[in-house]
Design a protein around this motif. Structure first.
Motif, PDB file in Angstrom:
ATOM      1  N   PHE A 121       0.833  -1.209   0.000  1.00 56.70           N
ATOM      2  CA  PHE A 121       0.000   0.000   0.000  1.00 56.70           C
ATOM      3  C   PHE A 121       0.871   1.265   0.000  1.00 56.70           C
ATOM      4  CE2 PHE A 121      -2.195   3.421   2.242  1.00 56.70           C
ATOM      5  CZ  PHE A 121      -3.432   3.460   1.607  1.00 56.70           C
ATOM      6  N   TRP A 122       2.034   1.197   0.647  1.00 58.97           N
ATOM      7  CA  TRP A 122       2.875   2.385   0.810  1.00 58.97           C
ATOM      8  C   TRP A 122       4.009   2.483  -0.220  1.00 58.97           C
ATOM      9  CZ3 TRP A 122       0.877  -0.261   5.055  1.00 58.97           C
ATOM     10  CH2 TRP A 122       0.015   0.477   5.864  1.00 58.97           C
ATOM     11  N   VAL A 123       4.048   1.573  -1.185  1.00 59.80           N
ATOM     12  CA  VAL A 123       5.126   1.590  -2.180  1.00 59.80           C
ATOM     13  C   VAL A 123       5.020   2.822  -3.070  1.00 59.80           C
ATOM     14  CG1 VAL A 123       5.891   0.485  -4.321  1.00 59.80           C
ATOM     15  CG2 VAL A 123       5.599  -0.886  -2.261  1.00 59.80           C
ATOM     16  N   ASP A 124       6.151   3.533  -3.255  1.00 60.30           N
ATOM     17  CA  ASP A 124       6.179   4.630  -4.218  1.00 60.30           C
ATOM     18  C   ASP A 124       7.529   4.711  -4.939  1.00 60.30           C
ATOM     19  OD1 ASP A 124       7.855   5.610  -2.285  1.00 60.30           O
ATOM     20  OD2 ASP A 124       6.588   7.322  -1.740  1.00 60.30           O
ATOM     21  N   ALA A 125       8.372   3.676  -4.790  1.00 60.55           N
ATOM     22  CA  ALA A 125       9.653   3.623  -5.493  1.00 60.55           C
ATOM     23  C   ALA A 125       9.926   2.175  -5.905  1.00 60.55           C
ATOM     24  CB  ALA A 125      10.776   4.138  -4.592  1.00 60.55           C
ATOM     25  N   ILE A 126      10.625   2.009  -7.004  1.00 60.12           N
ATOM     26  CA  ILE A 126      10.835   0.659  -7.536  1.00 60.12           C
ATOM     27  C   ILE A 126      11.678  -0.192  -6.594  1.00 60.12           C
ATOM     28  CG2 ILE A 126      12.896   1.275  -8.850  1.00 60.12           C
ATOM     29  CD1 ILE A 126      10.068  -1.171  -9.896  1.00 60.12           C
ATOM     30  N   TRP A 127      12.628   0.428  -5.843  1.00 61.47           N
ATOM     31  CA  TRP A 127      13.436  -0.366  -4.930  1.00 61.47           C
ATOM     32  C   TRP A 127      12.582  -0.947  -3.808  1.00 61.47           C
ATOM     33  CZ3 TRP A 127      13.770   0.587   0.263  1.00 61.47           C
ATOM     34  CH2 TRP A 127      13.418   1.858   0.722  1.00 61.47           C
ATOM     35  N   GLN A 128      11.515  -0.227  -3.429  1.00 63.39           N
ATOM     36  CA  GLN A 128      10.602  -0.742  -2.413  1.00 63.39           C
ATOM     37  C   GLN A 128       9.833  -1.953  -2.953  1.00 63.39           C
ATOM     38  OE1 GLN A 128       8.307   2.780  -1.679  1.00 63.39           O
ATOM     39  NE2 GLN A 128       9.781   3.639  -0.212  1.00 63.39           N
ATOM     40  N   MET A 129       9.489  -1.898  -4.232  1.00 74.31           N
ATOM     41  CA  MET A 129       8.792  -3.021  -4.861  1.00 74.31           C
ATOM     42  C   MET A 129       9.685  -4.267  -4.870  1.00 74.31           C
ATOM     43  SD  MET A 129       5.770  -3.452  -6.058  1.00 74.31           S
ATOM     44  CE  MET A 129       4.886  -4.802  -6.857  1.00 74.31           C
ATOM     45  N   TYR A 130      10.957  -4.055  -5.184  1.00 74.38           N
ATOM     46  CA  TYR A 130      11.893  -5.188  -5.190  1.00 74.38           C
ATOM     47  C   TYR A 130      12.091  -5.748  -3.782  1.00 74.38           C
ATOM     48  CZ  TYR A 130      13.369  -4.918 -10.066  1.00 74.38           C
ATOM     49  OH  TYR A 130      13.395  -4.981 -11.446  1.00 74.38           O
ATOM     50  N   LEU A 131      12.186  -4.865  -2.804  1.00 73.50           N
ATOM     51  CA  LEU A 131      12.413  -5.307  -1.432  1.00 73.50           C
ATOM     52  C   LEU A 131      11.193  -6.029  -0.871  1.00 73.50           C
ATOM     53  CD1 LEU A 131      14.199  -5.339   1.117  1.00 73.50           C
ATOM     54  CD2 LEU A 131      13.207  -3.115   1.725  1.00 73.50           C
ATOM     55  N   ILE A 132      10.000  -5.425  -1.056  1.00 72.73           N
ATOM     56  CA  ILE A 132       8.795  -5.990  -0.443  1.00 72.73           C
ATOM     57  C   ILE A 132       8.255  -7.159  -1.254  1.00 72.73           C
ATOM     58  CG2 ILE A 132       6.419  -5.522   0.266  1.00 72.73           C
ATOM     59  CD1 ILE A 132       7.267  -2.626   0.794  1.00 72.73           C
ATOM     60  N   TYR A 133       8.015  -6.918  -2.554  1.00 70.00           N
ATOM     61  CA  TYR A 133       7.433  -7.995  -3.364  1.00 70.00           C
ATOM     62  C   TYR A 133       8.483  -9.062  -3.700  1.00 70.00           C
ATOM     63  CZ  TYR A 133       4.330 -10.436  -6.525  1.00 70.00           C
ATOM     64  OH  TYR A 133       3.538 -11.407  -7.114  1.00 70.00           O
ATOM     65  N   GLY A 134       9.657  -8.595  -4.132  1.00 73.91           N
ATOM     66  CA  GLY A 134      10.674  -9.541  -4.558  1.00 73.91           C
ATOM     67  C   GLY A 134      11.253 -10.367  -3.429  1.00 73.91           C
ATOM     68  N   VAL A 135      11.657  -9.705  -2.334  1.00 71.66           N
ATOM     69  CA  VAL A 135      12.359 -10.406  -1.250  1.00 71.66           C
ATOM     70  C   VAL A 135      11.394 -10.917  -0.172  1.00 71.66           C
ATOM     71  CG1 VAL A 135      14.105 -10.204   0.552  1.00 71.66           C
ATOM     72  CG2 VAL A 135      14.461  -9.081  -1.657  1.00 71.66           C
ATOM     73  N   LEU A 136      10.620 -10.014   0.441  1.00 73.59           N
ATOM     74  CA  LEU A 136       9.779 -10.407   1.569  1.00 73.59           C
ATOM     75  C   LEU A 136       8.664 -11.371   1.147  1.00 73.59           C
ATOM     76  CD1 LEU A 136       9.081 -10.097   4.562  1.00 73.59           C
ATOM     77  CD2 LEU A 136       7.670  -8.109   3.957  1.00 73.59           C
ATOM     78  N   ILE A 137       7.890 -10.980   0.144  1.00 72.53           N
ATOM     79  CA  ILE A 137       6.794 -11.850  -0.314  1.00 72.53           C
ATOM     80  C   ILE A 137       7.354 -13.111  -0.951  1.00 72.53           C
ATOM     81  CG2 ILE A 137       4.883 -12.041  -1.953  1.00 72.53           C
ATOM     82  CD1 ILE A 137       4.253  -9.114  -1.404  1.00 72.53           C
ATOM     83  N   GLY A 138       8.429 -12.978  -1.754  1.00 74.10           N
ATOM     84  CA  GLY A 138       9.015 -14.160  -2.386  1.00 74.10           C
ATOM     85  C   GLY A 138       9.489 -15.170  -1.365  1.00 74.10           C
ATOM     86  N   ALA A 139      10.197 -14.702  -0.328  1.00 78.25           N
ATOM     87  CA  ALA A 139      10.684 -15.620   0.714  1.00 78.25           C
ATOM     88  C   ALA A 139       9.520 -16.239   1.483  1.00 78.25           C
ATOM     89  CB  ALA A 139      11.612 -14.875   1.665  1.00 78.25           C
ATOM     90  N   GLY A 140       8.500 -15.443   1.778  1.00 73.69           N
ATOM     91  CA  GLY A 140       7.340 -15.963   2.491  1.00 73.69           C
ATOM     92  C   GLY A 140       6.585 -17.004   1.694  1.00 73.69           C
ATOM     93  N   MET A 141       6.394 -16.743   0.413  1.00 67.65           N
ATOM     94  CA  MET A 141       5.668 -17.690  -0.435  1.00 67.65           C
ATOM     95  C   MET A 141       6.423 -19.011  -0.568  1.00 67.65           C
ATOM     96  SD  MET A 141       2.761 -16.570  -1.258  1.00 67.65           S
ATOM     97  CE  MET A 141       1.665 -15.566  -2.251  1.00 67.65           C
ATOM     98  N   GLY A 142       7.762 -18.941  -0.504  1.00 66.28           N
ATOM     99  CA  GLY A 142       8.551 -20.168  -0.566  1.00 66.28           C
ATOM    100  C   GLY A 142       8.297 -21.097   0.602  1.00 66.28           C
ATOM    101  N   GLY A 143       7.790 -20.551   1.705  1.00 66.88           N
ATOM    102  CA  GLY A 143       7.486 -21.365   2.880  1.00 66.88           C
ATOM    103  C   GLY A 143       6.022 -21.746   2.981  1.00 66.88           C
ATOM    104  N   ILE A 144       5.280 -21.604   1.889  1.00 63.64           N
ATOM    105  CA  ILE A 144       3.878 -22.050   1.860  1.00 63.64           C
ATOM    106  C   ILE A 144       3.768 -23.378   1.127  1.00 63.64           C
ATOM    107  CG2 ILE A 144       1.545 -21.513   1.072  1.00 63.64           C
ATOM    108  CD1 ILE A 144       2.490 -19.697   3.315  1.00 63.64           C
ATOM    109  N   PHE A 145       4.248 -23.415  -0.103  1.00 61.01           N
ATOM    110  CA  PHE A 145       4.065 -24.586  -0.948  1.00 61.01           C
ATOM    111  C   PHE A 145       4.854 -25.795  -0.436  1.00 61.01           C
ATOM    112  CE2 PHE A 145       4.630 -27.314  -4.626  1.00 61.01           C
ATOM    113  CZ  PHE A 145       3.389 -27.268  -5.231  1.00 61.01           C
TER     114      PHE A 145
END
Length: 419
Positions: A103-127
């Motif tokens: 919701f608070w993203v306004d820069a591409i580096w934030q997208m990489y950090l939140i979506y790429g790293v945080l969400i990516g790592a979290g999703m890896g521990g679901i499947f």
């Protein structure tokens, strides 16, 4: 000590908790898939608002996939040590919080950090934890149980597209991400309450059916550790076989619609063909689960490769709209079904002692194939200005996967003494 794979185990009581596990896994897989689906729907609004290039934003998604696959190995090992419940709570919280933070993203580096790293790592521990948990509850009906749980992926994809479109047009993408993240968080955490690490926690033993010797029981092997599995040819044959599947499957997911438009068939038809693929995908997961319990998962996987070979060969000659729907049925059924027997294949080959870790490594083969395939197919299209050579390469990987499957099956028969 009695093995989980022993066909002499007692039948389960009238109420078998393993079916609660399947239901909980279905719910988690549904929101897992739904959350993944929305990226493409929110893509254009984000590019328009921030002026990012398509490549810049696509990079965040690619990073997320890489994190999903690589972290899956770590989560798999921790699942074997700590059980799936703790990993699901941790990773579900990480991914759900990540979606809300968008919701608070306004820069591409934030997208990489939140979506790429945080969400990516979290999703890896679901499947991976879920895929490792279910085989511990089922000896008989193992592939079917896994297939029912994975139907949640198909259902999530089908229902989320219209919901996400309505959300983003009504409330905008930032608020939509908060809604999706909140729903994801609630469903995963509530469902995880019902996840048990092992049948012994509820005083039960794995489901073994009526005691009849099916293909899965006959092919059972001793339990391998990860270190032992790494030193076997079977593991690396499996890794490359999964790579072949990932290459073909993800390449088609990305490039099927552009191909349909390239042969001068409407985008509306392309969308409807994709919908058919998604619907038949659900049927394939159920059917392959049932067939896998009868024939064995490796043999069922080979059947899927053969169907993929026929469907891709057919696709090369399609020039009429109606022919695309025949392809959609063949492709959706086989590609969806093959995904439902990945974990049972690992269980049949290596047992369940280190299932999470071994599946994490072999599953990385699917991820790597799925990452490089679409890029290579795109480069071939840029050179040829059509998909004929590109899709022929996908077909070649399906043939290679079939050959590896036959080799692996024969090796397994020699090891287990099955005729």
């Amino acid at each position: 000590m009695e093995s989980h794979n022993s066909p002499s185990l007692r039948p389960p009581p009238r109420f078998f908790y393993g079916y609660v596990m399947v239901a909980a896994a279905f719910c988690i897989m549904l929101v897992y898939s739904a959350a993944r689906t929305v990226f493409g729907i929110f893509f254009e609004p984000m590019v328009t608002q921030f002026g990012w290039s398509a490549a810049m934003l696509s990079g965040a998604f690619s990073l997320s996939i890489v994190m999903d696959g690589t972290m899956g190995i770590l989560w798999g090992r921790l699942t074997d040590k700590l059980g799936p419940k703790k990993i699901l709570f941790l990773c579900g919280t990480m991914a759900g919080a990540g979606y809300i933070l968008l919701f608070w993203v306004d820069a591409i580096w934030q997208m990489y950090l939140i979506y790429g790293v945080l969400i990516g790592a979290g999703m890896g521990g679901i499947f991976v934890p879920l895929s490792a948990a279910l085989p511990r509850w089922f000896v008989a009906r193992r592939a079917m149980a896994n297939g029912i749980a994975l139907v949640g992926i198909g259902v999530g994809t089908l229902i989320m597209s219209p919901i996400a479109y309505w959300l983003v047009t009504s409330y905008g993408w930032p608020t939509s991400y908060v809604v999706i993240g909140s729903v994801f968080l609630v469903v995963v955490l509530i469902s995880t309450i019902f996840i048990k690490n092992d049948p012994s926690e509820v005083g039960q033993k794995p489901y073994t059916g009526s005691g009849q010797k099916n293909a899965v029981n006959r092919a059972a092997v001793r339990d391998f550790t990860l270190n032992e599995a790494i030193h076997t040819r079977q593991m690396w044959l499996t890794f490359v076989m999964f790579f072949c599947f990932g290459f073909a499957a993800m390449s088609m997911m990305v490039h099927l619609v552009p191909h349909i438009i390239n042969i001068e068939i409407s985008a509306a038809t392309a969308a409807s063909v994709l919908a058919v693929v998604g619907a038949v995908n659900v049927l394939g997961r159920l059917a392959f689960g049932l067939i896998g319990d009868k024939l064995g998962s490796l043999q069922t996987y080979r059947m899927g490769f053969i169907m993929i070979i026929f469907s891709l060969a057919y696709l090369l000659f399609i020039r009429e709209s109606w022919m695309l729907y025949v392809f959609a049925v063949l492709w959706g059924f086989s590609a969806g079904g093959m995904g439902s027997v990945h974990t049972p294949i690992i269980a049949e080959l290596f047992g369940i002692k280190a299932l999470g870790a071994i599946f994490g490594v072999c599953g990385l083969g699917v991820m790597i194939g799925g990452s490089v395939g679409p890029v290579i197919i795109g480069l071939l299209f840029d050179q040829q200005e059509n998909y004929q050579v590109a899709f022929a390469l996908c077909l070649a990987f399906a043939v290679l996967g079939t050959i590896l499957n036959i080799w692996l099956t024969r090796m397994q028969k020699r090891l287990t003494g099955v005729n």
